[in-house]
Enzyme design. Structure first.
Site, PDB file in Angstrom:
ATOM      1  CD  GLN A 171      21.087  82.395  25.933  1.00  0.00           C
ATOM      2  OE1 GLN A 171      21.732  83.052  25.122  1.00  0.00           O
ATOM      3  NE2 GLN A 171      20.991  81.067  25.862  1.00  0.00           N
ATOM      4  CG  HIS A 206      23.081  82.791  20.935  1.00  0.00           C
ATOM      5  ND1 HIS A 206      23.233  82.000  19.822  1.00  0.00           N
ATOM      6  CD2 HIS A 206      22.922  81.926  21.978  1.00  0.00           C
ATOM      7  CE1 HIS A 206      23.170  80.719  20.167  1.00  0.00           C
ATOM      8  NE2 HIS A 206      22.972  80.662  21.484  1.00  0.00           N
ATOM      9  CD  GLU A 236      35.094  77.981  16.849  1.00  0.00           C
ATOM     10  OE1 GLU A 236      34.594  77.273  15.950  1.00  0.00           O
ATOM     11  OE2 GLU A 236      35.405  79.186  16.663  1.00  0.00           O
ATOM     12  CE1 TYR A 241      39.309  84.057  14.789  1.00  0.00           C
ATOM     13  CE2 TYR A 241      38.296  86.061  13.957  1.00  0.00           C
ATOM     14  CZ  TYR A 241      39.393  85.398  14.457  1.00  0.00           C
ATOM     15  OH  TYR A 241      40.583  86.069  14.623  1.00  0.00           O
ATOM     16  CE1 TYR A 272      22.806  72.603  21.895  1.00  0.00           C
ATOM     17  CE2 TYR A 272      22.359  74.076  20.061  1.00  0.00           C
ATOM     18  CZ  TYR A 272      23.030  73.787  21.231  1.00  0.00           C
ATOM     19  OH  TYR A 272      23.921  74.693  21.739  1.00  0.00           O
TER      20      TYR A 272
END
Length: 373
Positions: free
Chosen positions: A89, A151, A244, A254, A265
């Protein structure tokens, strides 16, 4: 230089005009809109920002940075950028242009840098002269190394005065979300020259990194600063369910991975201990199932009067543009889904000076939504 031809895309979404060949569609308020594709053949356009009324700077995840001329349709490749780790990613990620930009001002970029065969989210700035990015300077090489390839974040929001906010994903290591000794799983706050603001919440805490503004994030890929109301909005990926929308406050935790609305998953097992818990910031909106948000903008123009004050997020998994309707207090009170039948992963969104909504897709296109003529 890459050349392309402007063309209009036929699509069906919401209530589409019945006239054969129509490209217009009906919005929630009954007004009509149409979609045009203004560029294609790009390499996963990850970030977009306007330099002027007719110039759009675009990052390509594989490592390229291009300048799109919206009048001619020309796509010019820019030189002078950094080498990136274009794997998983990671790659060349976001670009930000401060308000009031004039030629020669600093532009800001985030990307995955390779260090010891691992990817690290990095913030840099450069000045554009012609098609050359001069004075490329790394402002922060974050402490977020991981070999997972997942990520990285990473979005940039230009805040008030000379501040920047930058997101860093948890890098696929859940424990990072609650670890203040890593930048992974956080939103950072810096001066535009890379200095740490003296009023950052962790500057006097020895076992915390001073750049951190908020933490407990999984992978924030949408970030926007509302100047009028001094609000910082973020939208992030949950695991399986539980994306979110959050209003970001200094020192806010958070919750990830302790508090989550998502599922594992590998089976029907909830992630974390609870969906809410004292001491943690609750999201203002949760998506179940996940839409997989890829960006976030605030609409403040007049071209679409009904949209004013709404947030817009790109959706990668459920493949649409997600409009989040806010009340005057900034509370989400409704939702509208655009381009559901488009069938494309919507990555980045930008609002043009004329109030049109521009979007990019992982298939390499850049389009815009404008009022139907």
């Amino acid at each position: 230089m890459r050349l392309r031809l402007l063309f209009t895309l036929l699509l069906t979404t919401f209530v589409v005009a019945e006239t054969a060949g129509s490209t217009t569609f009906t919005l929630r308020d009954g007004s009509r809109a149409e979609v045009e594709i203004v560029a294609d053949g790009l390499g996963i356009p990850w970030g977009m920002a306007f330099l002027s009324d007719d110039e759009l700077i675009v990052t390509e995840r594989e490592g390229g940075i291009v300048l799109l001329d919206l009048k001619s349709g020309d796509v010019n490749e820019l030189s002078g950028g950094s080498q990136v780790r274009a794997s998983g990613q990671g790659g060349m990620l976001d670009v930000a242009v401060p308000p009031g930009y004039t030629s020669g001002d600093w532009l800001y970029f985030t990307y995955a840098k390779e260090i010891n065969d691992q990817g690290v989210t990095t913030l840099a700035r450069a000045r554009l002269e012609g098609t050359l990015l001069n004075d490329w300077t790394e402002l922060l090489v974050t402490k977020s190394a991981s070999s997972t390839g997942r990520h990285f974040g990473s979005r940039i929001a230009v805040g008030a005065e000379d501040l920047l906010y930058i997101t860093v994903g948890d890098r696929g290591v859940r424990e990072n979300g609650q670890d203040l000794e890593t930048h992974a799983g956080t939103i950072l706050r810096l001066h535009r020259d890379g200095r740490v603001p003296s009023d950052n919440p962790f500057t006097s805490q020895p076992e915390a990194l001073p750049e951190i503004w908020s933490y407990g994030h999984r992978n924030v890929q949408g970030l926007v600063y509302d100047r009028n109301n001094e609000r910082l909005w973020a939208i992030e990926h949950g695991p399986r369910g539980g994306d979110e929308l959050n209003l970001i406050v200094a020192k806010g935790n958070y919750g990830w991975p302790i508090v989550s609305h998502g599922m594992e998953y590998w089976g029907p097992v909830k992630v974390g201990e609870a969906t809410t818990k004292p001491g943690y910031q609750d999201p203002l909106k949760v998506y179940i199932p996940s839409i997989a948000p890829g960006s976030l903008v605030l609409y403040e123009h007049e071209a679409f009067a009904d949209w004013k004050g709404s947030l817009f997020a790109g959706a990668l998994k459920l493949r649409h543009i997600n409009r989040i309707i806010l009340d005057e207090a900034g509370i989400p009170v409704g939702e509208e889904r655009l381009l559901e039948d488009f069938g494309q992963r919507i990555r980045a969104i930008a609002v043009g000076p004329e109030g049109y909504l521009y979007f990019s897709t992982d298939s390499g296109m850049i389009g815009r939504i404008k009022p139907a003529e």
